[in-house]
Design an enzyme around this catalytic site. Structure first.
Site, PDB file in Angstrom:
ATOM      1  N   GLY A   1       0.782  -1.240   0.000  1.00 42.68           N
ATOM      2  CA  GLY A   1       0.000   0.000   0.000  1.00 42.68           C
ATOM      3  C   GLY A   1       0.808   1.281   0.000  1.00 42.68           C
ATOM      4  CB  SER A   2       4.290   2.276  -0.825  1.00 42.77           C
ATOM      5  OG  SER A   2       4.455   1.939  -2.173  1.00 42.77           O
ATOM      6  CG  ASN A   3       2.093   3.109  -5.636  1.00 44.51           C
ATOM      7  OD1 ASN A   3       2.551   4.107  -6.182  1.00 44.51           O
ATOM      8  ND2 ASN A   3       2.725   1.937  -5.624  1.00 44.51           N
TER       9      ASN A   3
ATOM     10  CG  MET B   1      -1.184  -8.174  -6.107  1.00 45.80           C
ATOM     11  SD  MET B   1      -0.394  -7.314  -7.487  1.00 45.80           S
ATOM     12  CE  MET B   1       0.667  -8.611  -8.069  1.00 45.80           C
ATOM     13  NE  ARG B   2      -8.605 -12.244  -7.002  1.00 46.25           N
ATOM     14  CZ  ARG B   2      -8.384 -13.542  -7.168  1.00 46.25           C
ATOM     15  NH1 ARG B   2      -7.228 -14.083  -6.853  1.00 46.25           N
ATOM     16  NH2 ARG B   2      -9.334 -14.315  -7.664  1.00 46.25           N
TER      17      ARG B   2
ATOM     18  CG  ASN C   1      -3.097  -1.740 -13.050  1.00 42.28           C
ATOM     19  OD1 ASN C   1      -3.020  -1.809 -11.823  1.00 42.28           O
ATOM     20  ND2 ASN C   1      -2.367  -2.517 -13.851  1.00 42.28           N
TER      21      ASN C   1
ATOM     22  CG  HIS D   1       2.369  -2.995 -15.252  1.00 42.52           C
ATOM     23  ND1 HIS D   1       1.980  -4.151 -14.603  1.00 42.52           N
ATOM     24  CD2 HIS D   1       3.402  -3.347 -16.065  1.00 42.52           C
ATOM     25  CE1 HIS D   1       2.733  -5.158 -15.021  1.00 42.52           C
ATOM     26  NE2 HIS D   1       3.601  -4.700 -15.905  1.00 42.52           N
TER      27      HIS D   1
ATOM     28  CB  SER E   1       2.763   1.971 -17.881  1.00 38.67           C
ATOM     29  OG  SER E   1       3.908   1.671 -18.617  1.00 38.67           O
TER      30      SER E   1
ATOM     31  CG  ASP F   1      -0.687  -5.685 -16.341  1.00 34.95           C
ATOM     32  OD1 ASP F   1      -1.318  -5.025 -15.509  1.00 34.95           O
ATOM     33  OD2 ASP F   1       0.024  -6.658 -16.025  1.00 34.95           O
TER      34      ASP F   1
HETATM   35  C1  GRF Z   1       3.565  -1.498  -7.538  1.00 31.82           C
HETATM   36  O1  GRF Z   1       4.856  -1.816  -7.989  1.00 31.82           O
HETATM   37  C2  GRF Z   1       2.595  -1.489  -8.691  1.00 31.82           C
HETATM   38  O2  GRF Z   1       3.150  -1.069  -9.883  1.00 31.82           O
HETATM   39  C3  GRF Z   1       2.204  -2.929  -8.793  1.00 31.82           C
HETATM   40  O3  GRF Z   1       2.129  -3.361  -7.454  1.00 31.82           O
HETATM   41  C4  GRF Z   1       3.022  -2.602  -6.652  1.00 31.82           C
HETATM   42  C5  GRF Z   1       2.246  -2.066  -5.485  1.00 31.82           C
HETATM   43  O4  GRF Z   1       3.065  -1.501  -4.496  1.00 31.82           O
HETATM   44  N1  GRF Z   1       0.974  -3.059  -9.544  1.00 31.82           N
HETATM   45  P1  GRF Z   1       2.423  -0.848  -3.189  1.00 31.82           P
HETATM   46  O5  GRF Z   1       1.519  -1.914  -2.562  1.00 31.82           O
HETATM   47  O6  GRF Z   1       1.647   0.348  -3.614  1.00 31.82           O
HETATM   48  O7  GRF Z   1       3.560  -0.504  -2.293  1.00 31.82           O
END
Ligand code: GRF
Length: 190
Positions: free
Chosen positions: A13-15, A94-95, A109, A111, A138, A147
């Site tokens: 969940g860093s993003n 991741m689904r 999404n 990627h 991307s 993707d």
């Molecule tokens: C990221 O590298 C994203 O591109 C991929 O999954 C990872 C998620 O990282 N789809 P985080 O959970 O947001 O740290």
């Protein structure tokens, strides 16, 4: 305009946290963004703790509890629609999503490769090991092909002599730059 966002995630969940930090209840031009819904398919995802820092309770929908992919997706769609979400963001979700989701929900999404190269779950390793001189990240629209939707934005860098850890870190740094910017831009262009 108030823009209502949903974020779907499965793990670290860093993003998710990065979007919360940069966009939640923030105004850019005419638009104010609010993350109104966080969903995880994994009850142990670390992102759940990160969302709590922003007083957001993640809704857990465990995919194992559904007989089919479509049933799981129907539940996601229902929640997203009920919350009147303008854009759904898959940030490490991741689904694989069925047409039940992709045909009903406007989603993007993130990627960790320069699509259309290195689709799938091993993108970072595959792009590191390839003999390409550049790598990158991307953001694309979500469609029924994994993707495979139309690319919205990309950022690239020279691989130089980065070791794998440095490479991975560079990917995540770029992800944290590109995703919030892309979300803001999508609504500027609207
Ligand atoms: C990221 O590298 C994203 O591109 C991929 O999954 C990872 C998620 O990282 N789809 P985080 O959970 O947001 O740290």
């Amino acid at each position: 305009m108030l823009i209502r966002l949903a974020i779907l995630f499965s793990g670290n969940g860093s993003n998710l946290e990065n979007i919360l930090e940069k966009l939640h209840k923030k105004t850019f031009g005419q638009n104010t963004f609010e993350i109104v819904l966080c969903i995880s398919n994994n009850k142990d995802a670390y992102g759940i703790q990160r969302a709590l820092k922003y007083d957001i309770e993640t809704i857990i929908i465990e995919h194992q509890k559904f007989k089919t992919r479509e049933e799981f997706d129907t539940n996601l769609v229902k929640l997203i629609k009920e919350n009147q979400v303008d854009l759904t963001i898959l940030a490490g979700f991741m689904r694989i999503l069925s047409p039940v989701f992709t045909q009903n929900i406007k989603a993007i999404n993130l990627h960790p490769s320069l699509l259309p190269l290195f689709k799938g779950a091993n993108a970072i390793k595959e792009s590191y090991e390839s003999d390409m001189k550049v790598a990158g990240v991307s953001v694309h629209w979500v469609n029924e092909e994994l993707d495979g939707g139309k690319i919205i934005s990309q950022k690239s860098f020279d691989k130089d002599r980065l070791n794998f850890e440095e490479f991975e870190e560079k990917i995540h740094t770029l992800e944290h730059e590109i995703l919030p910017l892309t979300i803001v831009q999508i609504f500027e262009d609207d």
